[in-house]
Design a protein around this motif. Sequence first.
Motif, PDB file in Angstrom:
ATOM      1  N   LEU A 206      71.016-111.792 -41.570  1.00  0.00           N
ATOM      2  CA  LEU A 206      69.882-112.732 -41.657  1.00  0.00           C
ATOM      3  C   LEU A 206      70.179-113.792 -42.713  1.00  0.00           C
ATOM      4  O   LEU A 206      69.504-113.892 -43.734  1.00  0.00           O
ATOM      5  CB  LEU A 206      68.593-111.959 -41.988  1.00  0.00           C
ATOM      6  N   HIS A 207      71.165-114.603 -42.442  1.00  0.00           N
ATOM      7  CA  HIS A 207      71.625-115.582 -43.432  1.00  0.00           C
ATOM      8  C   HIS A 207      70.608-116.693 -43.686  1.00  0.00           C
ATOM      9  O   HIS A 207      70.656-117.344 -44.728  1.00  0.00           O
ATOM     10  CB  HIS A 207      72.951-116.199 -42.975  1.00  0.00           C
ATOM     11  N   GLN A 208      69.698-116.927 -42.744  1.00  0.00           N
ATOM     12  CA  GLN A 208      68.729-118.012 -42.884  1.00  0.00           C
ATOM     13  C   GLN A 208      67.356-117.524 -43.360  1.00  0.00           C
ATOM     14  O   GLN A 208      66.421-118.328 -43.404  1.00  0.00           O
ATOM     15  CB  GLN A 208      68.564-118.733 -41.534  1.00  0.00           C
ATOM     16  N   LEU A 209      67.242-116.269 -43.715  1.00  0.00           N
ATOM     17  CA  LEU A 209      65.942-115.701 -44.064  1.00  0.00           C
ATOM     18  C   LEU A 209      65.323-116.405 -45.270  1.00  0.00           C
ATOM     19  O   LEU A 209      65.957-116.548 -46.314  1.00  0.00           O
ATOM     20  CB  LEU A 209      66.082-114.206 -44.366  1.00  0.00           C
ATOM     21  N   GLN A 210      64.071-116.839 -45.102  1.00  0.00           N
ATOM     22  CA  GLN A 210      63.350-117.546 -46.162  1.00  0.00           C
ATOM     23  C   GLN A 210      62.177-116.746 -46.705  1.00  0.00           C
ATOM     24  O   GLN A 210      61.854-116.864 -47.888  1.00  0.00           O
ATOM     25  CB  GLN A 210      62.852-118.901 -45.644  1.00  0.00           C
ATOM     26  N   SER A 211      61.519-115.955 -45.867  1.00  0.00           N
ATOM     27  CA  SER A 211      60.372-115.173 -46.333  1.00  0.00           C
ATOM     28  C   SER A 211      60.408-113.783 -45.710  1.00  0.00           C
ATOM     29  O   SER A 211      60.764-113.626 -44.542  1.00  0.00           O
ATOM     30  CB  SER A 211      59.061-115.873 -45.995  1.00  0.00           C
ATOM     31  N   LEU A 212      60.017-112.797 -46.523  1.00  0.00           N
ATOM     32  CA  LEU A 212      59.998-111.400 -46.090  1.00  0.00           C
ATOM     33  C   LEU A 212      58.734-110.757 -46.633  1.00  0.00           C
ATOM     34  O   LEU A 212      58.510-110.724 -47.847  1.00  0.00           O
ATOM     35  CB  LEU A 212      61.239-110.672 -46.615  1.00  0.00           C
ATOM     36  N   ASN A 213      57.902-110.252 -45.728  1.00  0.00           N
ATOM     37  CA  ASN A 213      56.635-109.633 -46.103  1.00  0.00           C
ATOM     38  C   ASN A 213      56.725-108.124 -45.891  1.00  0.00           C
ATOM     39  O   ASN A 213      56.791-107.654 -44.756  1.00  0.00           O
ATOM     40  CB  ASN A 213      55.482-110.222 -45.288  1.00  0.00           C
ATOM     41  N   LEU A 214      56.699-107.365 -46.988  1.00  0.00           N
ATOM     42  CA  LEU A 214      56.750-105.903 -46.954  1.00  0.00           C
ATOM     43  C   LEU A 214      55.507-105.290 -47.581  1.00  0.00           C
ATOM     44  O   LEU A 214      55.525-104.117 -47.979  1.00  0.00           O
ATOM     45  CB  LEU A 214      57.998-105.407 -47.694  1.00  0.00           C
TER      46      LEU A 214
END
Length: 371
Positions: A206-214
């Motif tokens: 996921l090289h372009q990942l900008q936001s991650l909601n956990l």
Amino acid sequence: RAVLLEGLLLLVFPSWGLTQQLAHCPKSCNCSEVDRTVTCINQNLTEVPQDLPHYVRDLLLTGNRISGLRPGTFFSEPPLELCCLSLSSNGLEWVEEDALASLPSLKRIDLSHNLLSSFSAAAFGNGSSSLEELNLSNSLSEASNVTLITELLRQKAFPYLKHLDLSDNRLFYLPADMFSSLPSLQHLNLHNSSLVGLSNVDFSNLHQLQSLNLSDNALKCLRNSTVFQLRRFPHLSSLDLSRNTWVCDCQIEDLVNWLKESDVVVEAKESVKCSYPDEMQGRPLVTLSFSDCPEPTEDQTQLQTSYVFLGIVLALIGAIFLLVLYLNRKGIKKWMYNIRDACRDHMEGYHYRYEINAEPRLTHLSSNSDV
């Protein structure tokens, strides 16, 4: 007279009939040619309307009773240039192979608030899809159905997918390669998915990942391997870890250090708090230091040392035993042959006595010979 007039118009202006057909609005729907939208909300529809106007770009079918999508559901000639499709809150249960393959221009699809139990991995066809946004929030009927979504996502059919919403599903765990074929993914929402760990999940592609909601999961710790992957996301700018059951022991040190040092914007950072042990409960993770982590007690240290020593001793004993067997392999082989021969002689004696006892005449002769 009206029918005759319409027939004359069709003869003189054949394109007029085509225009009328393309502009037709399905029953129970509201259509806007200017906005290129068809809205069929809360109409108790049991299937997708077949007579959609060709200008439609946004199709809203929210709140109906469409239980499944089969091949040809959206078939049109020429193909519809549909960009946005909403099928949320339909009680949707199954999506068959090629059910969405006839929508080559589809960019966004909303399947949230459904009861999916069957989703073909080839629902979008066998080629690459132009899909950019996939909403599956609260859409899985059971936790085991996460494998259906995994099979769908790892088909390398979504090279342009940017937004993926899996929130409000009872996932509990994520398969290791679930996100391995989403090179363009920028926003991943796993809010309230009952996740208990991420130790085996591979986020490395996921090289372009900008936001991650956990947020609002049951995470107790992010292992060093997961933190290492988070460190390597060059575009990650937003991370939400709030309202999890963090266990603040020494295993969480790498996560705490990364939260302090990273430029990533951690949403509600102060609400990322310890749940265990009791003496740490309620403390924000960013206020912890290594000295604050509870160290193992002396008894625990001694017990761990004893286990290690016992393991070493058992390993040495096993190695010596195998060495002795190897050095005495010839003697052991001879000894086993002797035992075999002794057993054979013993069994032959039993067999001879059995034959004598079975024949009375032989028994009499045997008695006389004994005398």
